[in-house]
Write a protein that holds these residues in place. Structure first.
Motif, PDB file in Angstrom:
ATOM      1  N   ARG A  90       0.822  -1.107   0.129  1.00 36.91           N
ATOM      2  CA  ARG A  90       0.116  -0.030   0.060  1.00 36.91           C
ATOM      3  C   ARG A  90       0.823   1.121  -0.190  1.00 36.91           C
ATOM      4  NH1 ARG A  90      -4.425   0.713   4.654  1.00 36.91           N
ATOM      5  NH2 ARG A  90      -2.747   2.207   5.561  1.00 36.91           N
ATOM      6  N   CYS A  91       1.974   1.020   0.585  1.00 38.50           N
ATOM      7  CA  CYS A  91       2.757   2.244   0.783  1.00 38.50           C
ATOM      8  C   CYS A  91       3.338   2.683  -0.814  1.00 38.50           C
ATOM      9  CB  CYS A  91       4.138   2.115   1.381  1.00 38.50           C
ATOM     10  SG  CYS A  91       5.355   3.323   1.364  1.00 38.50           S
ATOM     11  N   ALA A  92       3.892   1.803  -1.341  1.00 37.52           N
ATOM     12  CA  ALA A  92       4.230   2.247  -2.925  1.00 37.52           C
ATOM     13  C   ALA A  92       3.189   2.779  -4.040  1.00 37.52           C
ATOM     14  CB  ALA A  92       4.812   0.735  -3.485  1.00 37.52           C
ATOM     15  N   GLY A 252       2.033   4.104   3.713  1.00 37.82           N
ATOM     16  CA  GLY A 252       2.305   5.202   2.662  1.00 37.82           C
ATOM     17  C   GLY A 252       2.075   6.464   3.516  1.00 37.82           C
ATOM     18  N   LEU A 253       1.882   7.438   2.483  1.00 36.79           N
ATOM     19  CA  LEU A 253       2.190   8.888   3.131  1.00 36.79           C
ATOM     20  C   LEU A 253       0.674   9.322   4.004  1.00 36.79           C
ATOM     21  CD1 LEU A 253       3.384  11.663   3.447  1.00 36.79           C
ATOM     22  CD2 LEU A 253       2.711  12.361   1.409  1.00 36.79           C
ATOM     23  N   THR A 254      -0.363   9.025   3.365  1.00 29.59           N
ATOM     24  CA  THR A 254      -1.639   9.236   3.821  1.00 29.59           C
ATOM     25  C   THR A 254      -1.862   8.623   5.332  1.00 29.59           C
ATOM     26  OG1 THR A 254      -2.712   9.030   1.598  1.00 29.59           O
ATOM     27  CG2 THR A 254      -4.259   8.914   3.312  1.00 29.59           C
ATOM     28  N   ALA A 283      11.801  10.287  -0.370  1.00 27.73           N
ATOM     29  CA  ALA A 283      11.086  11.748  -0.659  1.00 27.73           C
ATOM     30  C   ALA A 283       9.876  12.044   0.173  1.00 27.73           C
ATOM     31  CB  ALA A 283      11.182  11.804  -2.183  1.00 27.73           C
ATOM     32  N   PRO A 284       9.135  11.100   0.127  1.00 28.10           N
ATOM     33  CA  PRO A 284       7.574  11.452   1.100  1.00 28.10           C
ATOM     34  C   PRO A 284       8.047  11.536   2.238  1.00 28.10           C
ATOM     35  CG  PRO A 284       7.239   9.476  -0.496  1.00 28.10           C
ATOM     36  CD  PRO A 284       8.855   9.788  -0.535  1.00 28.10           C
ATOM     37  N   ALA A 285       8.912  10.856   2.819  1.00 25.86           N
ATOM     38  CA  ALA A 285       9.203  10.877   4.251  1.00 25.86           C
ATOM     39  C   ALA A 285      10.059  12.059   4.640  1.00 25.86           C
ATOM     40  CB  ALA A 285      10.107   9.805   4.733  1.00 25.86           C
TER      41      ALA A 285
END
Length: 327
Positions: A90-92, A252-254, A283-285
């Motif tokens: 789900r993260c990807a 994931g970021l959400t 990058a999102p982190a």
């Protein structure tokens, strides 16, 4: 809206040196990279399948492949949260959807997500588990003033003492990855302040941390393997002072955004962490770390070769990603 095209790629990246923690060592970063293309816009997301949580590259690829019809049919982030469980797959997908939205709208992810405008950020730089002498030598050649020491054995206090002697200017995070004995924590905690330690991360195995209800010493204790999603945090707040939010665990970021907000509501400090992976994963982190008290986002520094337009690091600082990389 044009047709959306999904591509999935397993990536094996050699490391500059073996990366060792209490559970073992590895010499390659095994990740799954996906791209979602819609017209001229392409969004990317990368994840690290983690064996500690029963994940494999093959299993993550299969999980993403199973929702190909929904993804190519226009699945959005909200629907994704119920379609896949928290974890690497789900993260990807979630991160690729954020990136794709940024590319389609022309608005950067930090604006879409309501994050602070990115700026250069201090990151912890990891010293891999080794002998006290070897870890002290590594610390001497590691730039930055925030070092993260991987622990896991009877010589742990000696490891911290050796690194502090080699780098008395550095603040230290000690990370046991569930490998510290219950009899070791009191001595570690009482010595921590004089040794420059500012945080002790996940000393005991997840689910075996009841002893932290009466945690010793003045140094904060941070949950990592015990914390996956925002639903975990109210309970963890009784035993921990802080939480390590990792996108790969959260899914994931959400969900990671939700974790940061819930952590603050529970009175927990926040560190944004990472697995060993390249800049697309990191990058999102890095953007999310604008909300945190500390960041541990040095993953790309371990790779022999990163992606084009990768994150830039200098003296323990990481620069924000540009649009050519992600977001």
């Amino acid at each position: 809206m044009g047709k959306r095209i999904l591509e999935i790629q397993a990536v094996s990246s050699p490391l500059r040196a073996a990366f060792a923690i209490s559970r073992g060592a590895k010499t390659r970063a095994e990740t799954v990279l996906i791209t979602l293309t819609e017209g001229a816009a392409t969004g990317r997301g990368e994840c690290v399948p983690y064996g500690r949580y029963g994940e494999t590259v093959e299993g993550v690829v299969a999980s993403i492949e199973a929702i190909r019809p929904e993804l190519e049919g226009g699945l959005d982030r909200a629907a994704l949260q119920t379609l896949l469980p928290p974890g690497a797959a789900r993260c990807a997908v979630d991160c690729a959807l954020w990136d794709l939205e940024a590319k389609l709208t022309g608005k950067p992810v930090w604006q879409l997500a309501g994050l602070p405008q990115p700026k250069p950020l201090e990151t912890a730089v990891t010293i891999s588990l080794d002998t006290p002498v070897a870890m002290a030598a590594a610390a001497k050649t590691t730039s930055g003033k925030l070092l993260k020491l991987k622990l896991g054995g009877p010589e742990d206090l000696e490891r911290v003492e050796a690194v502090h002697a080699a780098r008395p200017d550095a603040r230290l995070i000690v990370d046991a990855n569930e490998g510290l004995g219950a009899d070791q924590l009191p001595a570690m905690a009482s010595a921590a302040a004089r040794l420059g330690v500012v945080l002790i991360e996940q000393p005991f195995p997840a689910g075996q941390d009841a002893g932290l209800m009466r945690r010793p010493g003045p140094v904060a204790i941070c949950a990592d393997e015990s914390a996956h999603t925002s639903a975990d945090l109210q309970d963890l707040a009784r035993r921990y002072d802080a939480v390590n939010v990792k996108l790969d665990k959260a899914g994931g970021l959400t969900e990671a955004l939700a974790m940061v907000r819930e952590a603050r509501a529970c009175g927990l400090g926040v560190m944004i962490g990472c697995m060993v992976a390249g800049s697309v994963s990191m990058a999102p982190a890095v953007l999310l770390a604008g909300l945190a008290d500390a960041a541990d986002v040095d993953g790309p520094l371990w790779l022999k070769e990163d992606v084009a337009n990768g994150l830039k690091y200098s003296d323990g600082m990481v620069m924000p990603p540009d649009a050519a990389l992600w977001g």
